[in-house]
Design a protein around this motif. Structure first.
Motif, PDB file in Angstrom:
ATOM      1  N   LEU A  90      19.638 -14.589 -50.821  1.00 37.92           N
ATOM      2  CA  LEU A  90      20.754 -14.120 -51.856  1.00 37.92           C
ATOM      3  C   LEU A  90      21.086 -14.675 -52.461  1.00 37.92           C
ATOM      4  O   LEU A  90      21.327 -16.148 -53.091  1.00 37.92           O
ATOM      5  N   LEU A 118      15.721  -0.857 -47.540  1.00 38.25           N
ATOM      6  CA  LEU A 118      16.963  -1.175 -47.109  1.00 38.25           C
ATOM      7  C   LEU A 118      17.769  -0.089 -46.960  1.00 38.25           C
ATOM      8  O   LEU A 118      17.966   0.598 -46.174  1.00 38.25           O
ATOM      9  N   SER A 156      26.115  -7.179 -51.797  1.00 39.68           N
ATOM     10  CA  SER A 156      25.187  -8.642 -52.345  1.00 39.68           C
ATOM     11  C   SER A 156      24.309  -8.755 -51.902  1.00 39.68           C
ATOM     12  O   SER A 156      23.481  -8.411 -53.430  1.00 39.68           O
ATOM     13  N   SER A 157      23.501  -8.057 -51.226  1.00 41.91           N
ATOM     14  CA  SER A 157      22.427  -7.850 -51.442  1.00 41.91           C
ATOM     15  C   SER A 157      21.899  -6.968 -52.241  1.00 41.91           C
ATOM     16  O   SER A 157      20.887  -6.653 -52.888  1.00 41.91           O
ATOM     17  N   ASP A 193      14.195 -14.017 -47.773  1.00 40.05           N
ATOM     18  CA  ASP A 193      14.893 -13.089 -48.203  1.00 40.05           C
ATOM     19  C   ASP A 193      16.180 -14.352 -48.595  1.00 40.05           C
ATOM     20  O   ASP A 193      16.733 -14.823 -48.291  1.00 40.05           O
ATOM     21  N   GLU A 244      11.954  -2.139 -52.581  1.00 41.53           N
ATOM     22  CA  GLU A 244      13.005  -3.181 -51.432  1.00 41.53           C
ATOM     23  C   GLU A 244      13.865  -3.019 -51.027  1.00 41.53           C
ATOM     24  O   GLU A 244      14.366  -2.672 -49.871  1.00 41.53           O
ATOM     25  N   THR A 297      20.635 -17.450 -47.869  1.00 40.85           N
ATOM     26  CA  THR A 297      20.146 -16.595 -47.292  1.00 40.85           C
ATOM     27  C   THR A 297      20.875 -16.255 -47.026  1.00 40.85           C
ATOM     28  O   THR A 297      22.543 -16.421 -47.010  1.00 40.85           O
ATOM     29  N   PRO A 298      20.623 -15.035 -46.213  1.00 39.76           N
ATOM     30  CA  PRO A 298      21.985 -14.134 -45.255  1.00 39.76           C
ATOM     31  C   PRO A 298      22.157 -14.873 -44.629  1.00 39.76           C
ATOM     32  O   PRO A 298      23.460 -14.878 -43.902  1.00 39.76           O
ATOM     33  N   THR A 316      25.712  -6.775 -47.266  1.00 43.16           N
ATOM     34  CA  THR A 316      25.024  -5.392 -47.839  1.00 43.16           C
ATOM     35  C   THR A 316      24.878  -5.990 -49.111  1.00 43.16           C
ATOM     36  O   THR A 316      24.102  -5.218 -49.844  1.00 43.16           O
ATOM     37  N   TYR A 343      24.794 -16.876 -45.477  1.00 45.96           N
ATOM     38  CA  TYR A 343      26.161 -15.933 -45.893  1.00 45.96           C
ATOM     39  C   TYR A 343      27.009 -15.930 -44.534  1.00 45.96           C
ATOM     40  O   TYR A 343      28.523 -15.877 -44.715  1.00 45.96           O
TER      41      TYR A 343
END
Lengths: 230, 230, 230, 230
Positions: free
Chosen positions: D4, B177, B66-67, D2, B173, D76-77, B64, D80
């Motif tokens: 990352l 979130l 990192s996002s 998405d 975005e 990507t998630p 989370t 990760y």
């Protein structure tokens, strides 16, 4: 003048800060009781307090160091060594905090206050605190002092060395930061001296400052939420 | 508004996350038996369980975070402090998980279920769980709650502060979130309240969520392999 | 020739250096006395000494490694492995330092110097030191030697492999650094041999070098302050 | 889909690798003897052996992971989460290595070989090894297997997901790496099965592989020095 990369100094310092800031979490232990967990946890209050104080101070040193290196474009062998020296004192903060917190929670004896007037009580408490707390509070204060002094030396060195900072504006900004930080050094020296005469005041000074450091962002959030809702 | 570099906050946070996520591996110990190793290892199940739960939750907080920082271009002194506050609660996750797992594996007494009907059995188990688990489950839940709330504050602060995000699209975005994460906060509050009445349900809720988090990528792989082979 | 990214090798090395440099801080313990804290702390002097020596040597290895990688633009699988080997010996420094410091502070017996002339006293002290310190001093010296030799191998490999360095000038600079570092290797071998005959000299050699490493930046600061004020 | 940032995954993974690789150094302890240090140190051989094996295997996993992420441009998630899963199994390597090493150095009983022929001796040793070592060797092998399988899943996922790799050439390179790594998975499965029948062979297989990994760069250096001098 040889230059060294900024990235590695930052990465290494961040690694040391990350380890040092989480060190005291290892001291939290599970109470081996099967009833009344809460009182058993509260008995460990000096460990929790040490963790909070240590986390707050190491955290604030990290923010200061990040603010400084944000203004630099490269490092020198000397700034590497000064940073190592600073990190050495930072790495002792968990230990010196634990020392102070331990003696705060283990007073040598609880006197009989019966029949004392207020002034005598304060004097008695202070006399006990002086015998038990002067040494740990002074050690703690010296650790903070050496951390601050080496941090100040890093700033001074960066201001004087040509081509270390990103711009002329950065030089002015860092000079302002360095002067402000000098007041911090003076305050620490003052608290150190105070710790010899009134150690309880010094201890609570450190505790309040560290808790304030933690609570400040929360207060900001609460204020904003209030402003938004009104 | 002063800005601080994003790189150092990320590096420091990654350092703290890396330390915290591996902390409970120190609790795994070699059973000093020379026969029947497997039963001796299984006796440590609460330590393994605590490690898995703690790893999964710290891991998901890291993803989370990192996002969020992926959408930022710079940080402020305030976002540094909010991140420190968030990391403080994260650093307590191994301890609070261990606390919950310890009391789950050390029930205060095993009652005599002989001659009870099903409803009485459930009630008896829940009464025991309530007396032994309410405190550790609530502490664990509060830790998750504070972690989520400070994470939410980091997002809100980044949305409101001008020039912190990489683009206007990033703002939308992050807002999405942040709203989604608010539901997470509500679910944690719900589980916290549930923990007072039916602590066993709360505990298994936490365990199932954390194991799901771990198993999900494996399920994805299995699915893909099946699709590919068919 | 395959190349590997420089960033990850630096980040991993910085992580290992940060952990190794702070390892011995875990050995500092709170004396469980409620009076006379200072003498109780001074009894732990060998632990503090080990921490300072270990911090100073690991710090200087880190600076050397940073100076080397500052001249590189990419790494190879082989430089990754050589770095791992070097970090292996670095990771043993806290242990070998502790070993040396422990035996320095726990002499096997204190002889009766009564009626001895100076030469006999020196000989007696050296005989005791030899029996108690030769093994730990040699282990410590071998650890430093292997660290230096692998560091030298990293430099040699970088000089010989095409396209690893940032420029031709970097090649010359690294060659100079590598030759200078070879003298360091010779000095360590000399001290190692000395450690067999006069272990006390070897020990104090290591201690003085490490303390000098720490004090140097402070001396620089004092000099500058004097120059500035005069 | 998405994406990352790659930087944070690398930094976090490097932090975890750095912690895990140095974990077993904490197990090295100072023997509390004042004479005959060397035999007392040699008694700890299983701890040193566990440290070397664990360091070598975690190091080789780190190099493999670096080689993979060197070919990626974003994450990507899902990658990760797969990385978290892989790091979970990596973080258990010190524990599973210690387990294997401990039971290797503490055989349950030393039989009376008197009057046995060679074949009976080998059979007796294997029977003992089977009862004492099968469980720890299998646990160790499973840990290596899960690490390899999740690593393979990371590669497969990166190959299939569009826009994760830096170029089409990187895709081919990663595919080749992934196929080669699959042979590693098969070898581990083979050793696992072998561990059920001939556990000693499996243990020495692991030890030889890990020591080879360490010695290889040194052999390269020796070869080069010879070639240069001749």
């Amino acid at each position: 003048m040889d230059f060294l990369p900024k990235g590695r100094l930052d990465a290494f310092a961040d690694g040391v800060f990350a380890i040092v800031i989480t060190l005291l979490v290892l001291d939290l232990s599970i109470p081996q009781v099967f009833e009344n967990l809460m009182p058993a946890l509260f008995q460990q209050w000096s460990v929790f307090l040490a963790y909070i104080i240590s986390f707050a101070f190491v955290g604030s040193v990290w923010i200061t160091h990040s603010s400084i290196t944000a203004l630099m474009k490269q490092e020198t062998p000397r700034s590497y060594r000064l940073t190592l020296l600073m990190l050495f004192f930072v790495s002792l903060i968990p230990f010196t905090t634990k020392l102070m917190s331990f003696y705060l929670s283990h007073p040598p004896m609880i006197p009989d206050f019966h029949g004392m007037d207020l002034l005598s009580m304060v004097e008695t408490v202070n006399a006990i605190a002086r015998s038990a707390l002067t040494a740990p509070v002074t050690i703690y204060g010296l650790d903070l002092l050496f951390t601050s002094v080496t941090m100040n030396a890093i700033m001074k060195s960066a201001i004087r060395t040509p081509d270390m900072l990103i711009s002329e504006a950065a030089k002015n900004e860092l000079s302002a930061l360095q002067r402000r930080q000098q007041y911090g050094v003076i305050i620490i020296i003052g608290t150190l001296i105070c710790g010899f005469i009134l150690p309880m005041i010094a201890v609570f000074g450190y505790i309040i400052v560290s808790i304030l450091f933690f609570i400040t962002p929360t207060i900001h959030i609460a204020k904003e939420t209030l402003r938004k809702n009104s």
